[in-house]
Design an enzyme around this catalytic site. Structure first.
Site, short mmCIF file in Angstrom:
data_model
loop_
_atom_site.label_atom_id
_atom_site.label_comp_id
_atom_site.label_asym_id
_atom_site.label_seq_id
_atom_site.Cartn_x
_atom_site.Cartn_y
_atom_site.Cartn_z
CG HIS A 21 -1.74 1.20 1.42
ND1 HIS A 21 -3.04 1.31 0.97
CD2 HIS A 21 -1.45 2.39 2.00
CE1 HIS A 21 -3.50 2.51 1.27
NE2 HIS A 21 -2.55 3.20 1.90
CD GLU A 22 2.02 3.84 3.58
OE1 GLU A 22 2.53 4.89 3.19
OE2 GLU A 22 0.85 3.76 4.00
CG HIS B 222 0.11 6.15 -0.74
ND1 HIS B 222 -1.05 6.68 -1.25
CD2 HIS B 222 -0.22 5.65 0.48
CE1 HIS B 222 -2.04 6.51 -0.38
NE2 HIS B 222 -1.56 5.88 0.67
CD GLU C 135 -5.04 6.22 2.05
OE1 GLU C 135 -4.84 5.00 2.12
OE2 GLU C 135 -4.16 7.05 2.23
#
Ligand SMILES: [Zn+2]
Length: 274
Positions: free
Chosen positions: A129-130, A133, A193
């Site tokens: 997820h990070e 980004h 997100e």
């Protein structure tokens, strides 16, 4: 329209046109800063953080995080221009339940997150997820939005000069300025997100981590929240919708996960409790 105002409006419009591009999942997004600028900013912030936060030197913990991170980073598609070995992965000794990735290939994981993520698959969900980004340039988009607000502020100041008395003008600009400053503290937008969730879950499946654990991670985090939400959750709100979406997407990703495992991508990162 006064000539000066027309100039400012044209400049703002030109910036927007120059900066518009498509995100990995096809959303139109405004990017005003070059990747090089963002990389420099990311590296600088990371150095500052390392100077201000104790770095965990426990070899077993570092080996665990590095094992999961590199399995995930190995699956970053080549066109993003990052090699798995380009990334610096640091474990910070801090009870905050937090983790982040920055442009310039930097990853930070707090020891608090290692107590929360129950297994290697859940840690892979956090890191996927990070990293997503960063790949989707969400930091750049968020900063560009703020810069646009600043341009807007400049135009408002010019616009107000002729029409209202100075005190009212100051008050109005002050109110807008407060909004602009608040933007710095805001978490990523809901669409960022969601994009990071979608991309991250696919990356983790491709790396041979079980994609059903992504929703599980957020369930654990919601349970641990209590009255005081963990740091990661306060910048990653709306967890019930996200848990639903991650659970719904998991079955379609199981074939990718099985393929990865069959192809020998079977991460076995040993998790040690502290
Ligand atoms: Zn996020």
């Amino acid at each position: 329209m006064s000539p000066i105002l027309r100039k400012a409006a044209l400049a703002a419009a030109a910036l927007v046109l120059l900066g518009c591009s498509a995100s990995p999942t096809g959303e139109s997004t405004l990017l005003l800063n070059s990747p090089e600028q963002m990389n420099t900013l990311g590296r600088q912030s990371f150095e500052q953080l390392k100077a201000n936060t104790p770095v965990e030197d426990d070899p077993a913990l570092n080996a665990y995080v590095s094992c999961v991170a590199h399995a995930v980073l190995d699956q970053v598609p080549a066109h993003y221009g990052y090699g798995a070995d380009d990334w610096e992965v640091v474990v910070f000794r801090d009870d905050a339940i937090n983790a982040f990735a920055l442009p310039g290939a930097k990853i930070g994981v707090y020891t608090g997150m290692l107590k929360t993520a129950q297994n290697q698959d859940q840690l892979a969900a956090v890191l996927g997820h990070e990293v997503a980004h960063v790949l989707a340039q969400h930091g750049n988009a968020r900063m560009s939005q703020q810069q646009l607000t600043q341009i807007g502020l400049g135009i408002t100041t010019i616009l107000l000069t002729d029409r209202v008395e100075t005190r009212t003008q100051k008050m109005l600009v002050g109110a807008l300025g407060l909004g602009a400053q608040f933007g710095v503290l805001l978490p990523y937008s809901r669409s960022h997100e969601q994009e990071a969730d979608v991309m991250g879950q696919e990356i983790m499946a491709n790396a041979g981590f079980n994609p059903t654990e992504a929703a599980e991670l957020w369930r654990v985090m919601a349970q641990q929240g209590g009255a005081q939400p963990p740091e990661f959750m306060s910048t990653h709100p709306s967890q019930s919708r996200r848990i639903d979406m991650l659970s719904q997407r998991a079955p379609a990703l199981m074939p990718l996960y099985r393929q990865a495992q069959a192809a020998g991508y079977k991460p076995q990162c040993e998790r040690l409790r502290r």
